[in-house]
Scaffold this active site. Structure first.
Site, PDB file in Angstrom:
ATOM      1  N   TYR A  84      -6.553   5.929   4.787  1.00 22.92           N
ATOM      2  CA  TYR A  84      -6.724   4.957   3.703  1.00 22.92           C
ATOM      3  C   TYR A  84      -5.875   3.704   3.944  1.00 22.92           C
ATOM      4  O   TYR A  84      -6.367   2.576   3.897  1.00 22.92           O
ATOM      5  CB  TYR A  84      -6.364   5.576   2.338  1.00 22.92           C
ATOM      6  CG  TYR A  84      -6.096   4.497   1.346  1.00 22.92           C
ATOM      7  CD1 TYR A  84      -7.160   3.797   0.796  1.00 22.92           C
ATOM      8  CD2 TYR A  84      -4.791   4.076   1.064  1.00 22.92           C
ATOM      9  CE1 TYR A  84      -6.933   2.712  -0.046  1.00 22.92           C
ATOM     10  CE2 TYR A  84      -4.553   3.003   0.232  1.00 22.92           C
ATOM     11  CZ  TYR A  84      -5.627   2.328  -0.318  1.00 22.92           C
ATOM     12  OH  TYR A  84      -5.401   1.251  -1.119  1.00 22.92           O
ATOM     13  N   GLU A 129       0.829  -1.215   0.000  1.00 22.68           N
ATOM     14  CA  GLU A 129       0.000   0.000   0.000  1.00 22.68           C
ATOM     15  C   GLU A 129       0.862   1.264   0.000  1.00 22.68           C
ATOM     16  O   GLU A 129       0.535   2.237  -0.653  1.00 22.68           O
ATOM     17  CB  GLU A 129      -0.945   0.012   1.208  1.00 22.68           C
ATOM     18  CG  GLU A 129      -2.062  -1.019   1.116  1.00 22.68           C
ATOM     19  CD  GLU A 129      -2.992  -0.789  -0.066  1.00 22.68           C
ATOM     20  OE1 GLU A 129      -3.037   0.338  -0.592  1.00 22.68           O
ATOM     21  OE2 GLU A 129      -3.655  -1.752  -0.489  1.00 22.68           O
ATOM     22  N   ASP A 139      -9.702   5.807  -1.827  1.00 24.73           N
ATOM     23  CA  ASP A 139      -8.506   6.330  -2.502  1.00 24.73           C
ATOM     24  C   ASP A 139      -8.970   6.979  -3.810  1.00 24.73           C
ATOM     25  O   ASP A 139     -10.176   7.109  -4.037  1.00 24.73           O
ATOM     26  CB  ASP A 139      -7.468   5.216  -2.755  1.00 24.73           C
ATOM     27  CG  ASP A 139      -7.900   4.267  -3.857  1.00 24.73           C
ATOM     28  OD1 ASP A 139      -9.108   4.259  -4.215  1.00 24.73           O
ATOM     29  OD2 ASP A 139      -7.046   3.540  -4.394  1.00 24.73           O
TER      30      ASP A 139
END
Ligand code: SF4
Length: 413
Positions: free
Chosen positions: A142, A58, A160
């Site tokens: 997020y 991520e 996102d």
């Protein structure tokens, strides 16, 4: 108080939500891309390792394309397969592996956070989005939601850029999608929609849809698994968002989620009317003089001087050819003189401005800076003593240069 949005901008019908989840997940099971972090998250039995694998992916995927990330991710996980291994790495090693991926503070913060987990949390990753965000530096809302849902099965949504686009189109949200009011609504919506039995897959499916089908410029609406739930698509087909009443019923100018009255629906844009963003500030223009200083190494091969940037700010801790930011609109002659003075401070011998050979200009776009490097070269003869009081430096061969923690911009230079 802001007017509350009409129901047509939200998901409130349980049957519709259920149908959307089913369609999206069935499509994801059929069409998802095979990505290394997905296989790891699906097969790794150890929860901390799973969380770490998703976390690394991520962070790398922030602002960076999947195709670019894959190779970096595989090398990273091979070198530091666990949090404990990463916690022992040096920042120099992290920067070397990160070189070329951009936004270098990401790697640094990842490594600092790994140290924190090992030293302060007994090596155990926090298990909820709230704790991840609270306890790990560099982990925002997020990333926390993604790690918690994908690795630990927490039923929490994520928002996102891809999710923003999909949700804004699904619900005809045309107000500025970067405004806090809209972002808050989108988070509410993501939390309502997330499938509690497969939260990680659901979130990845929504992002995958945005990355591969509901793309910014030419979305593939006919192939879209959720088109029957999409108000932007209906509006394109029927000219209005039926079966719910048309846009005037929102009370144009009053609805916090409709396009502003001054920029109504443009039928030539179709579904790409959404999302909308306030205009971005243009990037700041910068000019930097940089000099490739070359000497003969002890084996006769050329060597180049690289120096380390400060440990904070843009490209923190990375290595570069000696460089000097320039004022805009400086005459070329003046640029040379300033660069020659700068180099003189390094090599402690006179440098004639005329001796600097102009090579060309290299343009590199950082997210907020339009950088022009004005590139010169200079060959040095004989022994050169550098001033050890200046920031760290070293002489490298071309191969060593490419293996060092240098930015893409310097590789271009
Ligand atoms: Fe996006 Fe089109 Fe699907 Fe709507 S129908 S979600 S606009 S791809």
């Amino acid at each position: 108080a802001p007017a509350s949005p009409p129901a047509r901008h939200l998901f409130s019908d349980p049957a519709e939500i259920e149908a959307l989840r089913g369609n999206l997940l069935a499509w994801y099971d059929r069409c998802k891309r095979d990505l290394p972090w997905r296989s790891l998250a699906a097969t790794e039995p150890d929860a901390d390792r799973r969380g770490y694998a998703v976390w690394v992916s991520e962070i790398m995927l922030q602002q960076t394309q999947v195709a670019t990330v894959i190779d970096y991710y595989n090398r990273w996980m091979q070198k530091w397969p666990t949090l404990q291994a990463l916690a022992q790495a040096s920042l120099e090693e992290v920067n070397e592996l990160w070189a070329g991926l951009g936004y270098y503070s990401r790697g640094k913060r990842l490594q600092e956070a790994a140290r924190k987990v090992v030293l302060e949390l007994a090596g155990r990753m926090p298990r909820t989005a709230e704790d991840l965000q609270k306890l790990l530096p560099g982990v925002g809302r997020y990333t926390a939601g993604a790690i918690a849902s994908i690795s630990y099965g927490q039923a929490t949504g994520v928002v996102d850029g891809n999710v923003i686009r999909v949700l804004c189109r699904l619900r005809c949200i045309g107000a500025d999608s970067s405004s806090p009011a809209v972002i808050d609504r989108l988070w509410d919506m993501a939390n309502v929609l997330v499938d509690s039995s497969r939260p990680g897959d659901f979130n990845q499916a929504l992002m995958e849809l945005g990355a591969t089908v509901c793309v910014p410029k030419a979305p593939l609406c006919r192939e879209c698994p959720v088109k029957q739930h999409c108000q932007a698509w209906r509006r394109k087909l029927f000219g209005k968002p039926c079966p719910v009443p048309d846009v005037e019923d929102c009370g144009v100018g009053d609805c916090p989620l409709c396009p502003p009255a001054t920029e109504p629906w443009d039928s030539s844009l179709g579904v790409t009317n959404f999302p909308r963003k306030a205009a971005k500030k243009p990037p700041r223009a910068m000019r930097t003089a940089t000099c490739v200083l070359e000497r003969r190494g002890c084996h006769g091969a050329p060597e180049y001087l690289i120096v380390q940037r400060p440990s904070s700010g843009l490209l923190a801790g990375l290595w570069e050819f000696p460089s000097l930011p320039l004022a805009q609109d400086l005459q070329e002659e003046k640029e040379r003189e300033e660069l020659a003075d700068h180099l003189q401070a390094w090599i402690r011998q006179p440098v004639a401005a005329k001796g600097l050979q102009f090579i060309g200009e290299v343009i590199h776009i950082f997210s907020h800076i339009h950088q022009t490097y004005v590139v010169y070269s200079l060959h040095l003869d004989g022994d050169v003593t550098l001033d050890p009081a200046l920031s760290p430096f070293r002489w490298v061969t071309e191969d060593e240069f490419h293996a060092s923690a240098v930015s893409t911009a310097m590789k271009k230079v």
